[in-house]
Design an enzyme around this catalytic site. Structure first.
Site, PDB file in Angstrom:
ATOM      1  N   HIS A 132      35.772  -6.009  11.373  1.00 40.44           N
ATOM      2  CA  HIS A 132      35.886  -4.656  11.930  1.00 40.44           C
ATOM      3  C   HIS A 132      37.045  -3.910  11.275  1.00 40.44           C
ATOM      4  O   HIS A 132      36.908  -2.738  10.894  1.00 40.44           O
ATOM      5  CB  HIS A 132      36.089  -4.738  13.440  1.00 40.44           C
ATOM      6  CG  HIS A 132      36.433  -3.436  14.086  1.00 40.44           C
ATOM      7  ND1 HIS A 132      35.498  -2.622  14.696  1.00 40.44           N
ATOM      8  CD2 HIS A 132      37.627  -2.784  14.224  1.00 40.44           C
ATOM      9  CE1 HIS A 132      36.098  -1.537  15.169  1.00 40.44           C
ATOM     10  NE2 HIS A 132      37.396  -1.616  14.898  1.00 40.44           N
ATOM     11  N   GLU A 133      38.190  -4.573  11.139  1.00 36.45           N
ATOM     12  CA  GLU A 133      39.346  -3.922  10.519  1.00 36.45           C
ATOM     13  C   GLU A 133      39.093  -3.638   9.038  1.00 36.45           C
ATOM     14  O   GLU A 133      39.523  -2.602   8.511  1.00 36.45           O
ATOM     15  CB  GLU A 133      40.595  -4.785  10.705  1.00 36.45           C
ATOM     16  CG  GLU A 133      40.976  -5.031  12.158  1.00 36.45           C
ATOM     17  CD  GLU A 133      41.131  -3.741  12.953  1.00 36.45           C
ATOM     18  OE1 GLU A 133      41.486  -2.705  12.361  1.00 36.45           O
ATOM     19  OE2 GLU A 133      40.882  -3.757  14.176  1.00 36.45           O
ATOM     20  N   HIS A 136      37.231  -0.428   8.701  1.00 28.22           N
ATOM     21  CA  HIS A 136      38.105   0.751   8.737  1.00 28.22           C
ATOM     22  C   HIS A 136      38.712   1.007   7.363  1.00 28.22           C
ATOM     23  O   HIS A 136      38.828   2.157   6.922  1.00 28.22           O
ATOM     24  CB  HIS A 136      39.217   0.554   9.760  1.00 28.22           C
ATOM     25  CG  HIS A 136      38.819   0.856  11.173  1.00 28.22           C
ATOM     26  ND1 HIS A 136      38.201   2.045  11.533  1.00 28.22           N
ATOM     27  CD2 HIS A 136      38.952   0.137  12.318  1.00 28.22           C
ATOM     28  CE1 HIS A 136      37.983   2.040  12.837  1.00 28.22           C
ATOM     29  NE2 HIS A 136      38.417   0.897  13.334  1.00 28.22           N
ATOM     30  N   GLU A 204      35.116   4.009  15.817  1.00 33.50           N
ATOM     31  CA  GLU A 204      35.030   2.624  16.288  1.00 33.50           C
ATOM     32  C   GLU A 204      33.592   2.121  16.247  1.00 33.50           C
ATOM     33  O   GLU A 204      33.341   0.980  15.868  1.00 33.50           O
ATOM     34  CB  GLU A 204      35.602   2.515  17.708  1.00 33.50           C
ATOM     35  CG  GLU A 204      37.089   2.787  17.808  1.00 33.50           C
ATOM     36  CD  GLU A 204      37.919   1.904  16.893  1.00 33.50           C
ATOM     37  OE1 GLU A 204      37.611   0.694  16.781  1.00 33.50           O
ATOM     38  OE2 GLU A 204      38.868   2.418  16.283  1.00 33.50           O
TER      39      GLU A 204
END
Length: 319
Positions: A132-133, A136, A204
């Site tokens: 997930h990071e 980003h 998100e």
């Protein structure tokens, strides 16, 4: 991504305007120009050094293949799957499980995980969080998010100084008067948080989807989100995040344990909604089995009583 650069520019303008407005209320035209010059300096500093500033805010320590081999190897493998340069890897001492990414571009990026995350989650769940990071970073969200944390923190600090000065009788005879100072001290932090909120929520969901593609299983991330949210709701605090609430939007789950104002100005979508989207994505993948995405048969459940993968310890390999 041109749209992200545009959003970053608008964010800088918005936060700069808030900062200048505070200067004008306190010091009139002179205060306006002082705030403008200070804002320019902050913008330059945050663009080039925002990642280091945020990591220092949270006391993060860089690790490598010798000091944290399992985590470093995991990040390296996921970065390769995401077609990204290897980011720097950091660990922050915090019991609350959480993580964030920072950096002005993929070539100058970093991923930071808390010790609580590595202790409480399974390796599969940690990989979902790291993916997930990395999403980003791949989307170039980190520049905007990091700048928001840095300048938003400066605005909050300025407001705290005004409140402190007002408490001891300062600024009563200024051009703005007591009423203007009160308005600046109370409204400016909320305005800055509203700007941050506007840039965070939709990103998100996108990072959840892309992160699932990177790690290969949406349910790993869904299970991790539930565990992290349960820890935060259970009162497990992150001292550095509570001290610097302007950085809350950077974390995978809002780290603030407060209620009322904290929840009203939430920088994240509801975890239940994110988990529902990830479960829906997992079902779609299972039905279509298209796109070359690997979806293992066995995955941690995303129910409230989340359990680890069969044969795995609940503690990560770093605990």
């Amino acid at each position: 991504m041109p749209s992200n650069f545009l959003k970053t520019g608008l964010l800088l303008l918005s936060l700069t305007a808030i900062f200048m407005g505070m200067g004008a209320v306190v010091g009139g035209q002179g205060g306006l120009w002082v705030a403008f010059i200070a804002a320019l300096g902050m913008n330059l500093l945050t663009f080039w050094k925002s990642d280091q500033l945020v990591l220092r805010m949270h006391g993060a320590q860089e690790v490598d293949a010798s000091t944290a081999p399992d985590l470093h190897r995991m990040v390296q493998g996921l970065a390769q799957r995401a077609a990204l340069p290897m980011p720097r890897v950091y660990i922050m001492q915090a019991a609350q499980p959480n993580a964030f990414a920072t950096g002005r571009n993929p070539a100058n990026s970093a991923v930071c995980a808390s010790t609580g995350l590595l202790d409480m989650l399974t390796p599969e769940e940690v990989s979902g969080v790291v993916a997930h990071e990395l999403a980003h970073i791949k989307n170039r969200d980190t520049l905007t998010m990091t700048i928001a944390a840095s300048i938003g923190g400066a605005i909050s600090m300025f407001a705290n100084m005004l409140q402190f000065g007002l408490l001891f009788g300062g600024n009563r005879n200024g051009r703005a008067g007591t009423l203007g100072t009160i308005a600046t001290a109370l409204i400016a932090p909320f305005a800055a948080m509203m700007v941050q909120m506007a840039i965070s929520r939709s990103r998100e969901y996108q990072a959840d989807r892309i992160g699932s593609e990177i790690c290969g299983n949406p349910l790993w991330l869904a299970s991790a989100l539930v565990k992290i949210q349960n820890a935060v709701r259970g009162g497990m605090a992150s001292p550095s995040a509570e001290r610097i609430p302007a950085s809350a939007h950077m974390f995978i789950i809002n780290p603030l344990t407060g209620r009322g104002v904290d929840s009203f100005f939430s920088t994240h979508p509801k975890t239940e909604n994110r988990v529902a989207e990830l479960e829906k994505l997992a079902q779609e993948w299972a039905q279509s089995n298209q796109g070359g995405t690997f979806l293992p048969r066995t995955a941690p459940t995303s129910e409230r009583g989340s359990t680890p993968i069969a044969g795995r310890s609940q503690r990560g390999p770093w605990g």
